[in-house]
Scaffold this motif. Structure first.
Motif, PDB file in Angstrom:
ATOM      1  N   TYR A  71      54.270  43.116  53.045  1.00 23.55           N
ATOM      2  CA  TYR A  71      53.375  42.110  53.612  1.00 23.55           C
ATOM      3  C   TYR A  71      51.925  42.429  53.262  1.00 23.55           C
ATOM      4  O   TYR A  71      51.541  43.582  53.106  1.00 23.55           O
ATOM      5  CB  TYR A  71      53.552  41.987  55.131  1.00 23.55           C
ATOM      6  CG  TYR A  71      53.215  43.238  55.921  1.00 23.55           C
ATOM      7  CD1 TYR A  71      51.929  43.468  56.407  1.00 23.55           C
ATOM      8  CD2 TYR A  71      54.186  44.191  56.179  1.00 23.55           C
ATOM      9  CE1 TYR A  71      51.618  44.605  57.131  1.00 23.55           C
ATOM     10  CE2 TYR A  71      53.896  45.329  56.903  1.00 23.55           C
ATOM     11  CZ  TYR A  71      52.605  45.529  57.376  1.00 23.55           C
ATOM     12  OH  TYR A  71      52.314  46.664  58.086  1.00 23.55           O
ATOM     13  N   TYR A  86      57.144  46.483  56.226  1.00 21.50           N
ATOM     14  CA  TYR A  86      57.832  46.466  57.503  1.00 21.50           C
ATOM     15  C   TYR A  86      59.263  46.941  57.262  1.00 21.50           C
ATOM     16  O   TYR A  86      60.021  46.316  56.510  1.00 21.50           O
ATOM     17  CB  TYR A  86      57.819  45.062  58.121  1.00 21.50           C
ATOM     18  CG  TYR A  86      58.519  45.034  59.455  1.00 21.50           C
ATOM     19  CD1 TYR A  86      57.912  45.580  60.581  1.00 21.50           C
ATOM     20  CD2 TYR A  86      59.800  44.516  59.572  1.00 21.50           C
ATOM     21  CE1 TYR A  86      58.562  45.594  61.800  1.00 21.50           C
ATOM     22  CE2 TYR A  86      60.461  44.524  60.787  1.00 21.50           C
ATOM     23  CZ  TYR A  86      59.837  45.070  61.892  1.00 21.50           C
ATOM     24  OH  TYR A  86      60.488  45.097  63.101  1.00 21.50           O
ATOM     25  N   SER A 122      55.699  50.198  59.017  1.00 25.21           N
ATOM     26  CA  SER A 122      55.830  49.915  60.442  1.00 25.21           C
ATOM     27  C   SER A 122      57.259  49.462  60.719  1.00 25.21           C
ATOM     28  O   SER A 122      57.982  49.045  59.813  1.00 25.21           O
ATOM     29  CB  SER A 122      54.820  48.861  60.886  1.00 25.21           C
ATOM     30  OG  SER A 122      54.978  47.674  60.146  1.00 25.21           O
ATOM     31  N   LEU A 123      57.663  49.562  61.979  1.00 25.91           N
ATOM     32  CA  LEU A 123      59.019  49.183  62.350  1.00 25.91           C
ATOM     33  C   LEU A 123      59.122  48.957  63.843  1.00 25.91           C
ATOM     34  O   LEU A 123      58.230  49.333  64.598  1.00 25.91           O
ATOM     35  CB  LEU A 123      60.022  50.268  61.938  1.00 25.91           C
ATOM     36  CG  LEU A 123      59.848  51.669  62.527  1.00 25.91           C
ATOM     37  CD1 LEU A 123      60.565  51.820  63.861  1.00 25.91           C
ATOM     38  CD2 LEU A 123      60.386  52.708  61.567  1.00 25.91           C
TER      39      LEU A 123
END
Length: 152
Positions: A71, A86, A122-123
């Protein structure tokens, strides 16, 4: 030891099966036709770069997988290049859990992200997996919120 490789179009069916298993383990009741819809989405996302996936395999059998959605992000101190990944669908088949498969996947993704100059991974995670992610450098974030817009 599992070997980790990048997935491609030929892996869309396997990724679809593993994603459905993952969602069902989370307690989601998948509607009729969901797997077909998901597979079409995966194939299109692989083709246009919206989805990158890694597979862990041993002796020709897939043990687990992990995917990222790249992203764009408005550049900031935390995102100097303006690019994040992500991480989602980190899934290891039950018979192969606690054997380092998830760690191998996370290591491969972290290396690929660093090589490509990605600013942030990120998660979202289930609570039981937090400690594993923390071992690989992830830290909790208290500033995230979401608003569900999908109906049904």
């Amino acid at each position: 030891m599992a070997r980790v490789r990048m997935a491609g179009q030929g892996d869309a069916g396997t990724l679809t099966q593993m994603r459905c298993a993952f969602l069902e383990e989370l307690g989601q009741a998948l509607p009729d036709g969901f797997a077909d819809h998901l597979r079409a989405w995966v194939e299109a996302a692989f083709a246009d770069g919206r989805l990158l996936c890694w597979m862990a395999e041993q002796d020709g059998k897939i043990l687990g997988c992990a995917a990222v959605n790249p992203y764009a992000h408005l550049p900031s101190a935390g995102y100097p290049a303006g690019v994040g990944w992500y991480l989602l669908n980190v899934y290891v088949k039950p018979a192969h859990r606690r054997g380092g498969v998830a760690g191998s996947l996370l290591t491969a993704i972290g290396s690929a992200a660093r090589e490509q100059g990605i600013d942030m991974l990120s998660l979202h995670s289930t609570e039981p997996a937090w400690k594993m992610y923390e071992r690989y450098g992830f830290r909790p974030s208290m500033d995230a919120m979401s608003m569900a817009l999908a109906t049904g």
